[in-house]
Design a protein around this motif. Structure first.
Motif, PDB file in Angstrom:
ATOM      1  N   PRO A   1      -4.704 -12.650  47.578  1.00 22.89           N
ATOM      2  CA  PRO A   1      -4.275 -11.289  47.199  1.00 22.89           C
ATOM      3  C   PRO A   1      -5.031 -10.223  47.981  1.00 22.89           C
ATOM      4  CG  PRO A   1      -5.710 -12.237  45.513  1.00 22.89           C
ATOM      5  CD  PRO A   1      -5.450 -13.323  46.511  1.00 22.89           C
ATOM      6  N   GLN A   2      -4.280  -9.387  48.657  1.00 27.43           N
ATOM      7  CA  GLN A   2      -4.897  -8.308  49.442  1.00 27.43           C
ATOM      8  C   GLN A   2      -4.895  -7.032  48.592  1.00 27.43           C
ATOM      9  OE1 GLN A   2      -6.392  -8.466  52.248  1.00 27.43           O
ATOM     10  NE2 GLN A   2      -5.735 -10.344  53.230  1.00 27.43           N
ATOM     11  N   GLU A   3      -5.826  -6.975  47.637  1.00 24.32           N
ATOM     12  CA  GLU A   3      -5.914  -5.799  46.779  1.00 24.32           C
ATOM     13  C   GLU A   3      -6.634  -4.676  47.514  1.00 24.32           C
ATOM     14  OE1 GLU A   3      -7.873  -6.963  43.249  1.00 24.32           O
ATOM     15  OE2 GLU A   3      -6.395  -8.483  42.696  1.00 24.32           O
ATOM     16  N   LYS A   4      -6.057  -3.486  47.422  1.00 22.54           N
ATOM     17  CA  LYS A   4      -6.678  -2.333  48.082  1.00 22.54           C
ATOM     18  C   LYS A   4      -7.872  -1.885  47.253  1.00 22.54           C
ATOM     19  CE  LYS A   4      -5.675   2.185  50.094  1.00 22.54           C
ATOM     20  NZ  LYS A   4      -6.310   1.817  51.358  1.00 22.54           N
ATOM     21  N   GLN A   5      -9.026  -1.831  47.880  1.00 17.05           N
ATOM     22  CA  GLN A   5     -10.243  -1.420  47.198  1.00 17.05           C
ATOM     23  C   GLN A   5     -10.878  -0.262  47.962  1.00 17.05           C
ATOM     24  OE1 GLN A   5     -12.087  -5.357  47.326  1.00 17.05           O
ATOM     25  NE2 GLN A   5     -12.038  -5.424  45.099  1.00 17.05           N
ATOM     26  N   ASN A   6     -11.266   0.741  47.213  1.00 15.60           N
ATOM     27  CA  ASN A   6     -11.934   1.893  47.808  1.00 15.60           C
ATOM     28  C   ASN A   6     -13.401   1.886  47.405  1.00 15.60           C
ATOM     29  OD1 ASN A   6      -9.584   3.011  49.008  1.00 15.60           O
ATOM     30  ND2 ASN A   6      -8.942   3.763  47.000  1.00 15.60           N
ATOM     31  N   PHE A   7     -14.271   1.877  48.394  1.00 11.06           N
ATOM     32  CA  PHE A   7     -15.706   1.882  48.131  1.00 11.06           C
ATOM     33  C   PHE A   7     -16.289   3.237  48.512  1.00 11.06           C
ATOM     34  CE2 PHE A   7     -14.902  -2.688  49.305  1.00 11.06           C
ATOM     35  CZ  PHE A   7     -14.956  -3.154  48.002  1.00 11.06           C
ATOM     36  N   SER A   8     -17.260   3.682  47.745  1.00 12.78           N
ATOM     37  CA  SER A   8     -17.875   4.988  48.001  1.00 12.78           C
ATOM     38  C   SER A   8     -18.797   4.956  49.218  1.00 12.78           C
ATOM     39  CB  SER A   8     -18.668   5.436  46.760  1.00 12.78           C
ATOM     40  OG  SER A   8     -19.643   4.457  46.408  1.00 12.78           O
ATOM     41  N   ILE A   9     -19.236   3.770  49.620  1.00 11.18           N
ATOM     42  CA  ILE A   9     -20.132   3.636  50.773  1.00 11.18           C
ATOM     43  C   ILE A   9     -19.297   3.303  52.013  1.00 11.18           C
ATOM     44  CG2 ILE A   9     -22.082   2.358  51.745  1.00 11.18           C
ATOM     45  CD1 ILE A   9     -23.031   1.863  48.899  1.00 11.18           C
ATOM     46  N   THR A  10     -19.435   4.120  53.021  1.00 10.55           N
ATOM     47  CA  THR A  10     -18.599   4.002  54.225  1.00 10.55           C
ATOM     48  C   THR A  10     -18.727   2.633  54.889  1.00 10.55           C
ATOM     49  OG1 THR A  10     -18.881   6.369  54.617  1.00 10.55           O
ATOM     50  CG2 THR A  10     -18.079   5.045  56.464  1.00 10.55           C
ATOM     51  N   GLU A  11     -19.970   2.130  55.015  1.00 12.34           N
ATOM     52  CA  GLU A  11     -20.191   0.853  55.702  1.00 12.34           C
ATOM     53  C   GLU A  11     -19.479  -0.297  54.999  1.00 12.34           C
ATOM     54  OE1 GLU A  11     -23.311   3.603  57.015  1.00 12.34           O
ATOM     55  OE2 GLU A  11     -22.492   3.044  55.059  1.00 12.34           O
ATOM     56  N   PHE A  12     -19.510  -0.295  53.666  1.00 11.15           N
ATOM     57  CA  PHE A  12     -18.837  -1.360  52.917  1.00 11.15           C
ATOM     58  C   PHE A  12     -17.320  -1.217  52.997  1.00 11.15           C
ATOM     59  CE2 PHE A  12     -22.867  -1.654  50.205  1.00 11.15           C
ATOM     60  CZ  PHE A  12     -23.333  -2.717  50.951  1.00 11.15           C
ATOM     61  N   GLU A  13     -16.856   0.000  53.035  1.00  8.77           N
ATOM     62  CA  GLU A  13     -15.421   0.241  53.184  1.00  8.77           C
ATOM     63  C   GLU A  13     -14.942  -0.299  54.530  1.00  8.77           C
ATOM     64  OE1 GLU A  13     -11.587   1.520  52.400  1.00  8.77           O
ATOM     65  OE2 GLU A  13     -13.303   1.506  51.028  1.00  8.77           O
ATOM     66  N   GLU A  14     -15.701  -0.024  55.593  1.00  5.99           N
ATOM     67  CA  GLU A  14     -15.340  -0.526  56.919  1.00  5.99           C
ATOM     68  C   GLU A  14     -15.437  -2.050  56.977  1.00  5.99           C
ATOM     69  OE1 GLU A  14     -17.896   1.460  59.659  1.00  5.99           O
ATOM     70  OE2 GLU A  14     -16.932   3.423  59.415  1.00  5.99           O
ATOM     71  N   LEU A  15     -16.481  -2.604  56.338  1.00  7.87           N
ATOM     72  CA  LEU A  15     -16.640  -4.063  56.308  1.00  7.87           C
ATOM     73  C   LEU A  15     -15.458  -4.716  55.610  1.00  7.87           C
ATOM     74  CD1 LEU A  15     -18.416  -6.598  56.779  1.00  7.87           C
ATOM     75  CD2 LEU A  15     -19.487  -6.126  54.572  1.00  7.87           C
ATOM     76  N   ASN A  16     -15.035  -4.151  54.492  1.00  3.71           N
ATOM     77  CA  ASN A  16     -13.908  -4.710  53.735  1.00  3.71           C
ATOM     78  C   ASN A  16     -12.623  -4.670  54.559  1.00  3.71           C
ATOM     79  OD1 ASN A  16     -12.762  -5.720  51.192  1.00  3.71           O
ATOM     80  ND2 ASN A  16     -11.707  -3.760  51.142  1.00  3.71           N
ATOM     81  N   VAL A  17     -12.397  -3.558  55.241  1.00 11.88           N
ATOM     82  CA  VAL A  17     -11.194  -3.430  56.079  1.00 11.88           C
ATOM     83  C   VAL A  17     -11.212  -4.461  57.209  1.00 11.88           C
ATOM     84  CG1 VAL A  17      -9.996  -1.927  57.709  1.00 11.88           C
ATOM     85  CG2 VAL A  17     -10.835  -0.988  55.550  1.00 11.88           C
ATOM     86  N   GLU A  18     -12.372  -4.600  57.877  1.00 10.34           N
ATOM     87  CA  GLU A  18     -12.480  -5.561  58.980  1.00 10.34           C
ATOM     88  C   GLU A  18     -12.283  -6.999  58.505  1.00 10.34           C
ATOM     89  OE1 GLU A  18     -12.711  -5.043  62.214  1.00 10.34           O
ATOM     90  OE2 GLU A  18     -12.554  -2.891  61.837  1.00 10.34           O
ATOM     91  N   ILE A  19     -12.839  -7.318  57.328  1.00 10.45           N
ATOM     92  CA  ILE A  19     -12.692  -8.686  56.799  1.00 10.45           C
ATOM     93  C   ILE A  19     -11.237  -8.961  56.447  1.00 10.45           C
ATOM     94  CG2 ILE A  19     -13.215 -10.116  54.780  1.00 10.45           C
ATOM     95  CD1 ILE A  19     -16.078  -9.100  54.933  1.00 10.45           C
ATOM     96  N   ASN A  20     -10.551  -7.996  55.843  1.00 10.41           N
ATOM     97  CA  ASN A  20      -9.135  -8.183  55.524  1.00 10.41           C
ATOM     98  C   ASN A  20      -8.314  -8.404  56.791  1.00 10.41           C
ATOM     99  OD1 ASN A  20      -9.444  -7.945  52.752  1.00 10.41           O
ATOM    100  ND2 ASN A  20      -9.130  -5.735  52.745  1.00 10.41           N
ATOM    101  N   GLU A  21      -8.623  -7.632  57.830  1.00  7.44           N
ATOM    102  CA  GLU A  21      -7.903  -7.809  59.095  1.00  7.44           C
ATOM    103  C   GLU A  21      -8.229  -9.157  59.728  1.00  7.44           C
ATOM    104  OE1 GLU A  21      -8.838  -4.482  61.550  1.00  7.44           O
ATOM    105  OE2 GLU A  21      -7.676  -3.048  60.337  1.00  7.44           O
ATOM    106  N   MET A  22      -9.490  -9.585  59.612  1.00  4.01           N
ATOM    107  CA  MET A  22      -9.884 -10.884  60.152  1.00  4.01           C
ATOM    108  C   MET A  22      -9.156 -12.017  59.420  1.00  4.01           C
ATOM    109  SD  MET A  22     -13.621 -12.718  60.080  1.00  4.01           S
ATOM    110  CE  MET A  22     -13.416 -13.027  58.324  1.00  4.01           C
ATOM    111  N   ILE A  23      -9.043 -11.887  58.090  1.00  6.83           N
ATOM    112  CA  ILE A  23      -8.345 -12.912  57.303  1.00  6.83           C
ATOM    113  C   ILE A  23      -6.876 -12.981  57.722  1.00  6.83           C
ATOM    114  CG2 ILE A  23      -7.515 -13.460  54.980  1.00  6.83           C
ATOM    115  CD1 ILE A  23     -10.197 -12.451  53.905  1.00  6.83           C
ATOM    116  N   GLU A  24      -6.268 -11.836  57.922  1.00  8.94           N
ATOM    117  CA  GLU A  24      -4.869 -11.817  58.349  1.00  8.94           C
ATOM    118  C   GLU A  24      -4.695 -12.485  59.715  1.00  8.94           C
ATOM    119  OE1 GLU A  24      -3.542  -7.808  58.260  1.00  8.94           O
ATOM    120  OE2 GLU A  24      -3.630  -7.624  56.066  1.00  8.94           O
ATOM    121  N   ARG A  25      -5.619 -12.183  60.637  1.00  7.30           N
ATOM    122  CA  ARG A  25      -5.537 -12.818  61.966  1.00  7.30           C
ATOM    123  C   ARG A  25      -5.728 -14.327  61.854  1.00  7.30           C
ATOM    124  NH1 ARG A  25      -8.728  -8.266  63.396  1.00  7.30           N
ATOM    125  NH2 ARG A  25     -10.609  -9.553  63.392  1.00  7.30           N
TER     126      ARG A  25
END
Length: 427
Positions: free
Chosen positions: A184-208
């Motif tokens: 499940p690719q649930e959209k999550q918003n984190f208040s910390i920028t670094e974690f938000e970017e990490l989450n986005v990159e990991i989701n994209e990596m999983i998709e690839r």
């Protein structure tokens, strides 16, 4: 020993804090002591001026030759002992109340009285005991240090737990992720920028990764299917040719060899496909598997093969081997171990399958020399000169075991018997 980020930072924070407080305490002690002496010295100098003025007004004060409650004395001195400059120093004096020597700050000042006589004024005042100051300061610093450590641990723990919560959510997501399993690719918003970017990159990596995995899976299945069909057709044609054409012995042997090679290619194709599926984690579903019952069933299924090799098989149950395992992989694992132990056994040899709570041992007779432990589980490694083997049976076994942390399989050779020992992690 590995520790979490929280305790790692706290450990070094406490060490650095202890060093800083120790240095600060030394500097603070020197500063306080210097301030105390400065204040006392200023007071003594002020008293000196007041006493000398009082002597000029009241000559009776010149008879104050001993320290009294006023803490000063005046004594006559020779002209040669006279000094223009005042002197300040520390000195210990006995105190009746404490019944011990106490530290005093002393000022000596020479002056000429109204009678042109040289006098020496000595004024003393009690000061802070340095040992008591050190003790009190040390106690205060220890209390401060303990309070600071407890406060830092509590605040740091709270803040780190709060700040690192998105990281733990991302980490938990990665732990649960498996190739080929819908995620499940649930959209999550984190208040910390670094974690938000990490989450986005990991989701994209999983998709690839999922895309590559799907493409690889499709390629392997298509290639396997495309190979299986022509191989089966060629084998059937050779069977028809052997049956219908009545070839001579030489051609018959040639066709038989070709047929065996094709069968080996079919087996090799199936084995490679199986290895690929195992390594790509396509056997994710697990359940409680009773290995005792499965071994008994497999021995019955391979009864013809066992009788053909005239191998005496004994199942020795010393315990119940039950584990959370994929049912299909367990069947492949035990089948390969059983076939290997029978295939490479001597005619009229023995095979003992010893089942314990956490271990299964396949003990069989066979070659009188040990196998190469460093290569036996490698792909395409063949035992002896068997050309019918694909060299993937034991490799498949090892690949299956790698899917389960804490499990292992080892090979031993003792008393001309070969041992394949399967062990699982104890619950």
């Amino acid at each position: 020993m590995k520790v979490s980020l929280k305790y790692y930072t706290i450990k070094y924070l406490i060490m650095i804090l202890l060093l800083i407080i120790a240095v600060w305490a030394g500097l603070f002690y020197a500063y306080i002591l210097d301030e105390v002496h400065d204040n006392v010295d200023d007071g003594l100098r002020n008293r000196k001026i007041q006493i000398i003025k009082a002597v000029y007004l009241n000559p009776q004060l010149l008879k104050n030759n001993d320290f009294g409650f006023n803490e000063f004395k005046i004594n006559s001195i020779r002209e040669g002992d006279y000094k223009n400059k005042s002197r300040l120093y520390n000195k210990m004096y006995y105190m009746e109340y404490d019944d011990k020597d106490q530290p005093y700050r002393v000022l000596e000042a020479d002056f000429i009285d109204q009678f042109k006589m040289h006098q020496r004024l000595v004024i003393r005042t009690s000061t802070v005991e340095e040992d008591e100051l050190i003790y009190d300061l040390t106690t205060a610093l220890v209390v401060l240090y303990v309070f600071l450590v407890i406060s830092i641990v509590a605040v740091n723990g709270y803040l780190l737990n709060k700040a690192m919560r998105p990281f733990y959510l991302i980490l938990d997501k990665l732990k649960k992720y498996q190739f080929g399993v819908p995620f499940p690719q649930e959209k999550q918003n984190f208040s910390i920028t670094e974690f938000e970017e990490l989450n986005v990159e990991i989701n994209e990596m999983i998709e690839r990764n999922e895309l590559v995995f799907y493409q690889q899976k499709q390629f392997i299945e298509n290639a396997s299917h495309e190979l299986q069909t022509p191989l089966a057709i060629v084998i059937n044609k050779i069977d028809l040719l052997i049956q219908n054409e009545n070839p001579d012995k030489k051609n018959l042997n040639f066709l038989t060899e070709v047929k065996n090679d094709l069968r080996r290619m079919v087996g090799l194709n199936k084995s490679l496909l199986m290895l690929s599926k195992i390594e790509n984690s396509q056997f994710n579903k697990t359940s409680g598997v009773d290995f005792n019952r499965m071994i008994s069933k497999l021995v019955e299924n391979y009864e013809d093969f066992i009788e053909f090799k005239k191998v005496e098989v004994s199942i020795i149950e010393k315990g119940i081997f039950v584990a959370d395992f994929n049912q299909d992989l367990a069947d492949i694992l035990l089948s390969n171990l059983l076939k290997n132990a029978v295939k490479y056994n001597n005619e009229e040899g023995t095979l003992n399958i010893i089942i314990e709570n956490d271990r299964i041992t396949f003990q069989n007779s066979g070659a009188s020399v040990p196998l190469d432990k460093s290569k036996i589980f490698n792909r395409f490694y063949k035992q002896g000169s068997d050309h019918t083997s694909t060299g993937l049976g034991l490799s498949i076994i090892k690949t299956i075991i790698k899917q389960y942390p804490g499990w292992d399989i080892i090979y031993e050779f003792e008393d001309k018997m070969h041992y394949f020992i399967l062990t699982k992690n104890k619950a």
